[in-house]
Write a protein that holds these residues in place. Structure first.
Motif, PDB file in Angstrom:
ATOM      1  N   ASP A  99      12.353  92.992  78.568  1.00  0.00           N
ATOM      2  CA  ASP A  99      13.609  92.916  79.324  1.00  0.00           C
ATOM      3  C   ASP A  99      13.587  93.847  80.535  1.00  0.00           C
ATOM      4  N   THR A 100      12.567  94.663  80.664  1.00  0.00           N
ATOM      5  CA  THR A 100      12.468  95.582  81.792  1.00  0.00           C
ATOM      6  C   THR A 100      12.399  94.816  83.100  1.00  0.00           C
ATOM      7  N   ALA A 101      13.318  95.136  84.017  1.00  0.00           N
ATOM      8  CA  ALA A 101      13.409  94.431  85.298  1.00  0.00           C
ATOM      9  C   ALA A 101      14.533  95.051  86.117  1.00  0.00           C
ATOM     10  N   VAL A 102      14.613  94.637  87.367  1.00  0.00           N
ATOM     11  CA  VAL A 102      15.815  94.914  88.168  1.00  0.00           C
ATOM     12  C   VAL A 102      16.779  93.758  87.919  1.00  0.00           C
ATOM     13  N   TYR A 103      17.989  94.091  87.542  1.00  0.00           N
ATOM     14  CA  TYR A 103      19.009  93.093  87.244  1.00  0.00           C
ATOM     15  C   TYR A 103      19.970  92.992  88.429  1.00  0.00           C
ATOM     16  N   TYR A 104      20.199  91.755  88.859  1.00  0.00           N
ATOM     17  CA  TYR A 104      21.053  91.493  90.001  1.00  0.00           C
ATOM     18  C   TYR A 104      22.268  90.679  89.568  1.00  0.00           C
ATOM     19  N   CYS A 105      23.444  91.141  89.941  1.00  0.00           N
ATOM     20  CA  CYS A 105      24.646  90.335  89.799  1.00  0.00           C
ATOM     21  C   CYS A 105      24.649  89.308  90.932  1.00  0.00           C
ATOM     22  N   ASN A 106      25.121  88.107  90.660  1.00  0.00           N
ATOM     23  CA  ASN A 106      25.116  87.097  91.709  1.00  0.00           C
ATOM     24  C   ASN A 106      26.311  86.168  91.584  1.00  0.00           C
ATOM     25  N   ALA A 107      26.594  85.483  92.672  1.00  0.00           N
ATOM     26  CA  ALA A 107      27.615  84.440  92.709  1.00  0.00           C
ATOM     27  C   ALA A 107      26.961  83.152  93.176  1.00  0.00           C
ATOM     28  N   ALA A 108      27.349  82.064  92.533  1.00  0.00           N
ATOM     29  CA  ALA A 108      26.790  80.756  92.867  1.00  0.00           C
ATOM     30  C   ALA A 108      27.896  79.716  92.797  1.00  0.00           C
ATOM     31  N   SER A 109      27.615  78.529  93.312  1.00  0.00           N
ATOM     32  CA  SER A 109      28.642  77.491  93.327  1.00  0.00           C
ATOM     33  C   SER A 109      28.939  76.991  91.915  1.00  0.00           C
ATOM     34  N   SER A 110      27.974  77.059  91.021  1.00  0.00           N
ATOM     35  CA  SER A 110      28.171  76.665  89.638  1.00  0.00           C
ATOM     36  C   SER A 110      27.098  77.332  88.776  1.00  0.00           C
ATOM     37  N   ILE A 111      27.283  77.291  87.479  1.00  0.00           N
ATOM     38  CA  ILE A 111      26.263  77.854  86.591  1.00  0.00           C
ATOM     39  C   ILE A 111      24.983  77.019  86.679  1.00  0.00           C
ATOM     40  N   THR A 112      25.135  75.724  86.878  1.00  0.00           N
ATOM     41  CA  THR A 112      23.960  74.854  87.002  1.00  0.00           C
ATOM     42  C   THR A 112      23.106  75.243  88.200  1.00  0.00           C
ATOM     43  N   THR A 113      23.744  75.439  89.350  1.00  0.00           N
ATOM     44  CA  THR A 113      22.979  75.825  90.536  1.00  0.00           C
ATOM     45  C   THR A 113      22.409  77.226  90.370  1.00  0.00           C
ATOM     46  N   MET A 114      23.136  78.075  89.678  1.00  0.00           N
ATOM     47  CA  MET A 114      22.626  79.421  89.412  1.00  0.00           C
ATOM     48  C   MET A 114      21.336  79.330  88.601  1.00  0.00           C
ATOM     49  N   LYS A 115      21.311  78.484  87.584  1.00  0.00           N
ATOM     50  CA  LYS A 115      20.119  78.330  86.753  1.00  0.00           C
ATOM     51  C   LYS A 115      18.955  77.760  87.557  1.00  0.00           C
TER      52      LYS A 115
END
Length: 123
Positions: free
Chosen positions: A90-106
């Motif tokens: 799980d080690t990583a840089v975690y980024y919060c994000n906004a997208a038009s939908s969860i589908t597009t985010m994925k």
């Protein structure tokens, strides 16, 4: 424009927990799906979790299902990622994000993202 500010990263031993926070502000941010992606050194960005403001709809990467929980607090304009039973992978840089939908985010189609917060899990 949407502004996203993450906090809560750090160093934890395997099996431990962390909670990430993402404070959102700006134009019409509640119209977007919110979520988290992560990026480890030398690896591609990876979707972690997504949520819609004020709705119970959530989605998770298979690698974190059952361990991570994403929630939103509309009164505080904040999205949280509770991470339990953390693993070294799980080690990583975690980024919060906004997208038009969860589908597009994925699909990796992020519209806005924050500066990132480092999560390091030691074995």
């Amino acid at each position: 424009q949407v502004q996203l500010v993450e906090s809560g990263g750090g160093l934890v031993q395997a099996g431990g927990s962390l909670r990430l926070s993402c404070a959102a502000s700006g134009r019409a941010f509640r119209s977007y799906a919110m979520g988290w992606f992560r990026q480890a050194p030398g690896k591609e960005r990876e979707f972690v979790a997504g949520i819609r403001w004020g709705i119970s709809t959530t989605d998770y990467a298979d690698s974190v299902k059952g361990r991570f929980t994403i929630t939103s607090d509309m009164a505080k304009n904040t999205v949280y990622l509770q991470m339990n039973n953390l693993k070294p992978e799980d080690t990583a840089v975690y980024y919060c994000n906004a997208a038009s939908s969860i589908t597009t985010m994925k699909n990796g189609e992020y519209l806005y993202w924050g500066q990132g917060t480092q999560v390091t899990v030691s074995s």
